[in-house]
Scaffold this active site. Structure first.
Site, PDB file in Angstrom:
ATOM      1  N   ASP A   1      -4.381   2.321   5.370  1.00 13.05           N
ATOM      2  CA  ASP A   1      -5.226   3.500   5.556  1.00 13.05           C
ATOM      3  C   ASP A   1      -5.357   4.136   4.175  1.00 13.05           C
ATOM      4  O   ASP A   1      -4.473   4.866   3.723  1.00 13.05           O
ATOM      5  CB  ASP A   1      -4.546   4.435   6.560  1.00 13.05           C
TER       6      ASP A   1
ATOM      7  N   CYS B   1       3.225  -2.351   8.306  1.00 17.67           N
ATOM      8  CA  CYS B   1       2.004  -2.431   7.487  1.00 17.67           C
ATOM      9  C   CYS B   1       2.350  -3.039   6.126  1.00 17.67           C
ATOM     10  O   CYS B   1       1.824  -4.077   5.747  1.00 17.67           O
ATOM     11  CB  CYS B   1       1.383  -1.052   7.321  1.00 17.67           C
TER      12      CYS B   1
ATOM     13  N   ALA C   1      -4.742   8.572  12.528  1.00 16.16           N
ATOM     14  CA  ALA C   1      -5.076   7.875  13.779  1.00 16.16           C
ATOM     15  C   ALA C   1      -3.848   7.131  14.278  1.00 16.16           C
ATOM     16  O   ALA C   1      -3.080   6.574  13.484  1.00 16.16           O
ATOM     17  CB  ALA C   1      -6.228   6.897  13.531  1.00 16.16           C
TER      18      ALA C   1
ATOM     19  N   ARG D   1      12.906 -17.864  -8.105  1.00 18.92           N
ATOM     20  CA  ARG D   1      11.572 -17.600  -7.558  1.00 18.92           C
ATOM     21  C   ARG D   1      11.650 -17.360  -6.049  1.00 18.92           C
ATOM     22  O   ARG D   1      10.640 -17.454  -5.357  1.00 18.92           O
ATOM     23  CB  ARG D   1      10.641 -18.774  -7.881  1.00 18.92           C
TER      24      ARG D   1
ATOM     25  N   HIS E   1      -8.910  -0.006   4.465  1.00 24.39           N
ATOM     26  CA  HIS E   1      -9.947   0.653   5.254  1.00 24.39           C
ATOM     27  C   HIS E   1      -9.922   2.171   5.102  1.00 24.39           C
ATOM     28  O   HIS E   1      -8.896   2.765   4.778  1.00 24.39           O
ATOM     29  CB  HIS E   1      -9.820   0.291   6.738  1.00 24.39           C
TER      30      HIS E   1
END
Length: 276
Positions: free
Chosen positions: A180, A157, A275, A137, A218
């Site tokens: 994004d 990210c 962006a 695990r 988002h």
């Protein structure tokens, strides 16, 4: 309809309908013209994809499959942090004059650590455990290294993957701090679905679930018109995923070893500005 289309629709509709805007706050990201890039977001989106049933690529718009595979190999196989080792220009905005993105992504996966069994980097440790201790695990990676954040041109990210073997089936959880949705949601899903297939094949395992956990999912303000157009589009069946079964070593995989058969998608002429 593919499951990927269904989940992408649900995610986008939930964000657009019930999401929270950041228009009243200062934001770091900017558009190329210098305008602040605002978003509407949902906290903690969790999507599950059963890789044994279909390959999770959307058909509402084309996802650049070969480029997505090339980038995941750049990070996980080449363990590179230099855009000169990548066949696309998606990282150019974060690269310095030498092509480096700092101590980010592939760099972190390639750092070696000492274990009782020997010296491994993070990828080799996963490969070792899947073959020698598959029901552990503790099979996971994490590239969000606080010690090196100040030397990363972009904080990771998609920062951690937890692998879990149930019987003879390999499952994985992709942990992502920020996503994004228009640009990178299905891109990341496709990449890590391919990665699970790779690890499973070289470890003698079957593919199971990929669970995608996003802390901040988002949609940028300038992406909304294109997203709305996508969501009105026709859906197509999921394509068939093909992997070269002759490859037994993780480091022998090439982009050409993966293909999609009958990948139909809607043609969307509008581009998503990124962006930065």
């Amino acid at each position: 309809m593919s499951l990927a289309d269904k989940l992408f629709r649900e995610t986008c509709n939930e964000i657009l309908t019930n999401g929270v805007w950041d228009k009243d706050y200062p934001v770091r990201p900017k558009w190329l013209d210098g305008t602040p890039a605002h978003t509407v977001k949902k906290f903690c989106v969790v999507n599950r994809y059963d890789l044994s049933k279909e390959f999770p690529i959307i058909t509402l718009r084309r996802t650049a499959f070969k480029s997505a595979v090339d980038e995941i190999l750049w990070i996980w196989q080449k363990k590179s942090n230099n855009v000169k080792d990548l066949n696309s220009h998606i990282w150019d905005s974060w690269a310095d004059e030498t092509g480096s993105i700092g101590k980010a992504y592939g760099y972190q996966l390639g750092v070696k650590h000492i274990y009782p069994e020997g010296e491994f980097d993070q990828v080799d440790r996963v490969l070792f455990d899947l073959k020698n201790n598959p029901h552990s695990r503790r099979i996971m990676t994490n590239i969000y290294n606080f010690e090196d954040l100040h030397e990363m041109h972009l904080y990771p990210c998609a920062y951690s993957v937890t692998f879990n073997v149930s019987g003879d089936t390999l499952n994985a959880i992709l942990h992502q701090r920020s996503n994004d949705v228009a640009v990178a949601n299905n891109w990341n899903v496709v990449q890590y679905a391919v990665l699970v297939h790779m690890f499973a094949q070289v470890s003698g395992l079957k593919v199971g679930e990929l669970v995608h956990v996003i802390a901040d999912a988002h949609i940028y303000d300038r992406h909304i018109p294109v997203i709305e157009k996508m969501l009105k589009g026709e859906e197509h069946p999921a394509p068939k995923f093909v992997i070269n079964k002759d490859v037994k070593n993780f480091y022998d995989f090439k982009v050409e070893d993966f293909a999609l058969i009958d990948y139909e998608y809607n043609k969307i002429d509008e581009k998503f500005e990124v962006a930065v």
